[in-house]
Design a protein around this motif. Structure first.
Motif, PDB file in Angstrom:
ATOM      1  N   ASP A 126       0.887  -1.205   0.087  1.00  0.00           N
ATOM      2  CA  ASP A 126      -0.005  -0.036   0.056  1.00  0.00           C
ATOM      3  C   ASP A 126       0.699   1.382  -0.151  1.00  0.00           C
ATOM      4  OD1 ASP A 126       0.992  -0.122   2.389  1.00  0.00           O
ATOM      5  OD2 ASP A 126      -0.855   0.084   3.661  1.00  0.00           O
ATOM      6  N   ASN A 127       2.036   1.151  -0.187  1.00  0.00           N
ATOM      7  CA  ASN A 127       3.235   2.215  -0.162  1.00  0.00           C
ATOM      8  C   ASN A 127       2.733   3.140  -1.708  1.00  0.00           C
ATOM      9  OD1 ASN A 127       5.157   4.320  -0.541  1.00  0.00           O
ATOM     10  ND2 ASN A 127       6.494   2.714   0.488  1.00  0.00           N
ATOM     11  N   PRO A 128       2.439   4.251  -1.379  1.00  0.00           N
ATOM     12  CA  PRO A 128       2.023   5.171  -2.719  1.00  0.00           C
ATOM     13  C   PRO A 128       3.047   5.767  -3.263  1.00  0.00           C
ATOM     14  CG  PRO A 128       1.475   6.440  -0.731  1.00  0.00           C
ATOM     15  CD  PRO A 128       2.134   5.149  -0.077  1.00  0.00           C
ATOM     16  N   HIS A 129       4.354   5.851  -2.745  1.00  0.00           N
ATOM     17  CA  HIS A 129       5.569   6.486  -3.444  1.00  0.00           C
ATOM     18  C   HIS A 129       5.649   6.180  -4.798  1.00  0.00           C
ATOM     19  CE1 HIS A 129       9.049   8.739  -3.653  1.00  0.00           C
ATOM     20  NE2 HIS A 129       9.171   9.131  -2.368  1.00  0.00           N
ATOM     21  N   PRO A 130       5.686   7.081  -5.768  1.00  0.00           N
ATOM     22  CA  PRO A 130       5.582   6.943  -7.038  1.00  0.00           C
ATOM     23  C   PRO A 130       7.087   6.489  -7.552  1.00  0.00           C
ATOM     24  CG  PRO A 130       5.557   9.430  -6.740  1.00  0.00           C
ATOM     25  CD  PRO A 130       5.293   8.466  -5.344  1.00  0.00           C
ATOM     26  N   ALA A 131       7.946   6.654  -6.741  1.00  0.00           N
ATOM     27  CA  ALA A 131       9.630   6.305  -7.148  1.00  0.00           C
ATOM     28  C   ALA A 131       9.598   4.867  -7.034  1.00  0.00           C
ATOM     29  CB  ALA A 131      10.511   7.194  -6.313  1.00  0.00           C
ATOM     30  N   LEU A 132       8.825   4.363  -5.987  1.00  0.00           N
ATOM     31  CA  LEU A 132       8.897   2.812  -5.622  1.00  0.00           C
ATOM     32  C   LEU A 132       8.326   1.981  -6.845  1.00  0.00           C
ATOM     33  CD1 LEU A 132       9.546   0.673  -3.670  1.00  0.00           C
ATOM     34  CD2 LEU A 132       7.014   0.888  -2.736  1.00  0.00           C
ATOM     35  N   THR A 133       7.390   2.533  -7.583  1.00  0.00           N
ATOM     36  CA  THR A 133       6.793   1.697  -8.549  1.00  0.00           C
ATOM     37  C   THR A 133       8.136   2.036  -9.850  1.00  0.00           C
ATOM     38  OG1 THR A 133       4.507   2.281  -8.161  1.00  0.00           O
ATOM     39  CG2 THR A 133       5.217   1.858 -10.445  1.00  0.00           C
ATOM     40  N   GLU A 134       8.734   3.289 -10.127  1.00  0.00           N
ATOM     41  CA  GLU A 134       9.911   3.349 -10.822  1.00  0.00           C
ATOM     42  C   GLU A 134      11.019   2.539 -10.531  1.00  0.00           C
ATOM     43  OE1 GLU A 134      10.199   5.105 -13.579  1.00  0.00           O
ATOM     44  OE2 GLU A 134       8.433   6.418 -13.655  1.00  0.00           O
ATOM     45  N   LEU A 135      11.235   1.984  -9.504  1.00  0.00           N
ATOM     46  CA  LEU A 135      12.373   1.451  -8.881  1.00  0.00           C
ATOM     47  C   LEU A 135      12.063  -0.084  -9.265  1.00  0.00           C
ATOM     48  CD1 LEU A 135      15.002   0.712  -7.644  1.00  0.00           C
ATOM     49  CD2 LEU A 135      13.952   0.678  -5.152  1.00  0.00           C
ATOM     50  N   ARG A 136      11.034  -0.390  -8.824  1.00  0.00           N
ATOM     51  CA  ARG A 136      10.605  -1.979  -9.447  1.00  0.00           C
ATOM     52  C   ARG A 136      10.856  -2.354 -10.925  1.00  0.00           C
ATOM     53  NH1 ARG A 136       5.081  -3.351  -6.938  1.00  0.00           N
ATOM     54  NH2 ARG A 136       5.667  -5.321  -7.973  1.00  0.00           N
ATOM     55  N   SER A 137       9.938  -1.269 -11.608  1.00  0.00           N
ATOM     56  CA  SER A 137      10.208  -1.410 -13.030  1.00  0.00           C
ATOM     57  C   SER A 137      11.560  -1.353 -13.612  1.00  0.00           C
ATOM     58  CB  SER A 137       9.575  -0.195 -13.509  1.00  0.00           C
ATOM     59  OG  SER A 137       8.052  -0.194 -13.283  1.00  0.00           O
ATOM     60  N   HIS A 138      12.319  -0.523 -12.946  1.00  0.00           N
ATOM     61  CA  HIS A 138      13.697  -0.485 -13.417  1.00  0.00           C
ATOM     62  C   HIS A 138      14.284  -1.875 -13.303  1.00  0.00           C
ATOM     63  CE1 HIS A 138      17.716   1.386 -13.775  1.00  0.00           C
ATOM     64  NE2 HIS A 138      18.251   0.802 -12.821  1.00  0.00           N
ATOM     65  N   LEU A 139      14.323  -2.413 -12.002  1.00  0.00           N
ATOM     66  CA  LEU A 139      14.770  -3.610 -11.753  1.00  0.00           C
ATOM     67  C   LEU A 139      14.449  -4.813 -12.574  1.00  0.00           C
ATOM     68  CD1 LEU A 139      14.974  -3.271  -7.914  1.00  0.00           C
ATOM     69  CD2 LEU A 139      17.120  -2.996  -9.265  1.00  0.00           C
TER      70      LEU A 139
END
Length: 316
Positions: A277-290
């Protein structure tokens, strides 16, 4: 102290007229006067003197102005520290020299506008997962041995398959080998002082050595990685295992060799762990990058511990 009053005071000081401050703040001139009057009452001083040209700061007003600006800057930093999308993404990389730190550095290069706060938490996977659950960090990297290890609302995806390499000095029998097999390590002293006796790392190496019939010497004081490298460089029989993505620096005189292990490659599986439930948009970017840059997974046959199959890669 009412920050709206402080903000109104600073705006009026900058514009020089209550009317202009009202226009900039999208409020009425009467509201500007009320806010400043309330601030003056709180401080028990006059901040402005009315003149024909507008509003001029009093001596007290001029003394208060730099502090008022600092109050607004602190408020902005406080707001940004907790607001998703404005605060830095806080990620635990376990240690600064390991593959996760390198991946985060590459992510920063690819996304330089995303603020990162890189930390190294002490403790095992359970400690890091608890920090994710509490919101102390946004993400961490660990080997996850079972879904039951994860509390409700915590997600994990295997994103790093890191092969091990044999690190030896120039006098070691494998110093000039292009590669070695795991079974060739039997009878050789693999020295890893300070190796944990329980937890994810201990489980990994216990199954690894049971499978291939060699032993790891975890005894001895851990002075530093530098001291370990010096010992290996001077020894004709000591060796250690290091991750292929782990960065070590040593003097040229050491002439240390990193020898690939193949047939099969010994892979340590790492998962990114986050709150779902973490809404930080950079978290999505990081997971996509990895996910797009699945790191250092070898092209040849690999060995994984049996529990690694329980946490699939994102598209498995």
């Amino acid at each position: 102290m009412d920050l709206n009053g402080v903000r109104t005071f600073v705006t009026a000081a900058d514009t020089g007229r209550f009317q202009d401050a009202a226009a900039e703040l999208s409020i009425t001139q009467q509201a500007v006067s009320k806010r400043i009057a309330a601030l003056e009452k709180y401080l028990d001083v006059r901040l402005f003197a009315r003149t024909a040209r507008g509003a001029e700061l009093t001596i007290d007003g001029r003394a208060f102005l730099p502090h008022a600006r600092e109050l607004l800057r602190v408020a902005e930093r406080a707001d940004a520290s907790v607001r998703p999308g404005r605060r830095a993404l806080r990620v635990d990389v376990v240690a600064r020299r390991v593959v996760m730190a390198t991946l985060l550095q590459n992510f920063h290069r690819a996304h330089p506008t995303i603020a990162l706060d890189i930390v190294t938490l002490e403790g095992d996977a359970e400690t890091a997962i608890a920090a994710v659950e509490a919101g102390t960090i946004d993400a961490t990297f660990h080997a996850v041995r079972t879904r039951q290890q994860l509390p409700h609302g915590i997600g994990a995806a295997r994103v790093i398959d890191e092969p091990h390499e044999l690190l030896v000095g120039p006098g070691h029998p494998f110093a000039d080998a292009r590669a070695v097999t795991p079974t060739q390590l039997a009878g050789h002293r693999i020295w890893m002082p300070g190796l944990p006796t329980h937890g994810e790392v201990a489980d990994y190496f216990a199954e690894l050595t049971d499978t291939f019939g060699f032993t790891i010497d975890g005894l001895g004081p851990v002075f530093s990685k530098e001291a370990l490298l010096e010992e290996i460089a001077d020894s004709p029989n000591l060796a250690t295992l290091v991750g292929a993505g782990t960065r070590y620096l040593w003097p040229d005189s050491y002439d240390l060799r990193r020898v690939p292990i193949r047939g099969p490659a010994l892979v340590y599986p790492l998962s990114i762990i986050w709150r779902t439930d973490n809404p930080h948009p950079a978290l999505t970017e990081l997971r996509s990058h990895l996910d797009a840059r699945r790191t250092v997974r070898p092209d040849h046959e690999i060995w994984l511990p049996t529990w690694a199959q329980r946490i699939p890669r994102p598209t498995d």
